[in-house]
Design an enzyme around this catalytic site. Structure first.
Site, short mmCIF file in Angstrom:
data_model
loop_
_atom_site.label_atom_id
_atom_site.label_comp_id
_atom_site.label_asym_id
_atom_site.label_seq_id
_atom_site.Cartn_x
_atom_site.Cartn_y
_atom_site.Cartn_z
N ARG A 29 29.26 -13.58 15.61
CA ARG A 29 27.85 -13.18 15.69
C ARG A 29 27.58 -11.96 14.80
O ARG A 29 26.53 -11.87 14.16
CB ARG A 29 27.47 -12.86 17.15
CG ARG A 29 27.31 -14.13 17.98
CD ARG A 29 27.59 -13.90 19.44
NE ARG A 29 26.58 -13.12 20.11
CZ ARG A 29 26.81 -12.47 21.25
NH1 ARG A 29 28.00 -12.47 21.81
NH2 ARG A 29 25.85 -11.79 21.80
N ARG B 40 29.38 -6.44 29.09
CA ARG B 40 28.03 -6.87 29.46
C ARG B 40 28.04 -8.04 30.45
O ARG B 40 28.91 -8.91 30.38
CB ARG B 40 27.26 -7.29 28.21
CG ARG B 40 25.88 -7.83 28.52
CD ARG B 40 25.01 -7.90 27.32
NE ARG B 40 25.31 -9.03 26.44
CZ ARG B 40 24.59 -9.34 25.38
NH1 ARG B 40 23.56 -8.59 25.03
NH2 ARG B 40 24.92 -10.37 24.63
N LYS C 23 18.52 -4.72 22.45
CA LYS C 23 17.20 -5.33 22.22
C LYS C 23 16.56 -5.78 23.55
O LYS C 23 15.38 -5.57 23.76
CB LYS C 23 17.31 -6.56 21.29
CG LYS C 23 17.71 -6.22 19.87
CD LYS C 23 17.52 -7.42 18.95
CE LYS C 23 18.37 -8.62 19.30
NZ LYS C 23 19.83 -8.39 19.21
N ARG D 66 28.07 -13.85 29.79
CA ARG D 66 27.62 -14.86 28.82
C ARG D 66 28.81 -15.52 28.15
O ARG D 66 29.79 -14.84 27.82
CB ARG D 66 26.74 -14.18 27.75
CG ARG D 66 25.31 -14.04 28.18
CD ARG D 66 24.48 -13.24 27.21
NE ARG D 66 24.58 -13.67 25.83
CZ ARG D 66 23.75 -13.29 24.87
NH1 ARG D 66 22.74 -12.48 25.15
NH2 ARG D 66 23.91 -13.70 23.62
N ARG E 277 15.72 -14.52 12.65
CA ARG E 277 17.09 -14.12 12.35
C ARG E 277 17.54 -14.63 10.98
O ARG E 277 18.66 -14.34 10.56
CB ARG E 277 18.03 -14.70 13.39
CG ARG E 277 18.41 -13.73 14.51
CD ARG E 277 18.99 -14.55 15.62
NE ARG E 277 20.04 -13.93 16.35
CZ ARG E 277 19.95 -13.66 17.65
NH1 ARG E 277 18.83 -13.87 18.30
NH2 ARG E 277 20.99 -13.17 18.28
P1 AMP Z 1 20.76 -13.59 21.80
O1 AMP Z 1 20.56 -13.67 23.27
O2 AMP Z 1 19.55 -13.08 21.09
O3 AMP Z 1 22.02 -12.86 21.43
O4 AMP Z 1 20.95 -15.11 21.29
C1 AMP Z 1 22.00 -15.90 21.78
C2 AMP Z 1 22.22 -17.07 20.86
O5 AMP Z 1 21.06 -17.91 20.80
C3 AMP Z 1 22.53 -16.72 19.40
O6 AMP Z 1 23.88 -16.36 19.17
C4 AMP Z 1 22.15 -18.06 18.71
O7 AMP Z 1 23.13 -19.05 18.94
C5 AMP Z 1 20.90 -18.46 19.49
N1 AMP Z 1 19.68 -17.88 18.88
C6 AMP Z 1 18.87 -16.94 19.43
N2 AMP Z 1 17.86 -16.64 18.59
C7 AMP Z 1 18.04 -17.40 17.50
C8 AMP Z 1 17.35 -17.53 16.26
N3 AMP Z 1 16.25 -16.80 15.98
N4 AMP Z 1 17.82 -18.43 15.36
C9 AMP Z 1 18.90 -19.18 15.62
N5 AMP Z 1 19.62 -19.10 16.74
C10 AMP Z 1 19.21 -18.22 17.69
#
Ligand code: AMP
Length: 212
Positions: free
Chosen positions: A169, A125, A13, A158, A86
């Site tokens: 996740r 990653r 993404k 990360r 999400r």
């Molecule tokens: P990502 O970088 O998109 O994988 O997001 C990393 C983390 O941020 C996720 O595992 C959640 O803990 C939090 N997060 C990101 N977007 C959301 C969302 N829309 N709703 C809730 N938590 C989020």
């Protein structure tokens, strides 16, 4: 143009969002990047979000919706949402916000990648701690070890790219985000793209879909 990019963690993404937002000259809003920056700043939101993020849990809807709504409303351009919504609750609240402003979502693109490939991608990653650029340490490492090609920032792994958090996740994606895909699909707004190919080829497929 107002777009949502959905897809499991590790589906690309971030990379596709950069291609899309640059090509269509629209703003890229990544909730993961926004939250990581708040964690780095040590803000109230960052402090609250950190414990959820580290184990791969979603932060509560109320916090997330509050954090993103103002950013969306303040935009004067089109936008691409990456990592939001999400949950069904987030998707419905976003629709309400945008429909009230007469700026509904145009298209939702959902990336598909098989689970083994996702796990292998996430375990290799790394990201830039400053600009959020993504690297795969095996197939596309930074030119200078530990330094971002774009901004020279430090390359880090990360804290949620470990086996336990990845598994959590993926499970949360199945349970909480699949209903979001069904929600947009039932409104005929969702387009599915297989994202196992080279990033540039995946972008070509997305571009053709968005140009239709
Ligand atoms: P990502 O970088 O998109 O994988 O997001 C990393 C983390 O941020 C996720 O595992 C959640 O803990 C939090 N997060 C990101 N977007 C959301 C969302 N829309 N709703 C809730 N938590 C989020």
């Amino acid at each position: 143009m107002r777009i949502i990019l959905l897809g499991p963690p590790g589906s690309g993404k971030g990379t596709q969002s950069s291609f899309i937002s640059e090509y269509y000259k629209i703003s890229h809003l990544s909730t993961g990047d926004i939250l990581r920056s708040e964690v780095n700043k040590g803000s109230d939101l960052g402090i609250s979000a950190k414990k959820y993020m580290e184990v791969g849990d979603l932060i509560p809807d109320e916090l997330m919706i509050k954090a993103i709504n103002n950013k969306i409303l303040n935009l004067s351009t089109g936008f691409l949402l990456d990592g939001f919504p999400r949950t069904l609750n987030q998707a419905q609240s976003l629709d309400t916000l945008l429909i009230n402003k007469n700026k509904p979502i145009d298209k939702v693109v959902c990336l598909k990648v098989n689970k083994d490939e996702i796990i292998s991608r996430l375990l290799s990653r790394a990201i830039c701690n400053s600009c959020g650029n993504n690297y795969n340490l095996l197939s596309s490492p930074p030119k200078q070890k530990g330094k971002c090609d774009s901004c020279g920032g430090d390359i880090i792994t990360r804290s949620d790219d470990n086996k336990e958090a990845i598994s959590n996740r993926l499970q949360i994606y199945e349970e909480m985000t699949s209903p979001v895909i069904n929600y947009y699909d039932s409104g005929k707004r969702c387009f599915f793209v297989t994202a196992s190919d080279e990033p540039q080829n995946v972008f070509e497929t997305i571009r053709k879909l968005l140009d239709k």
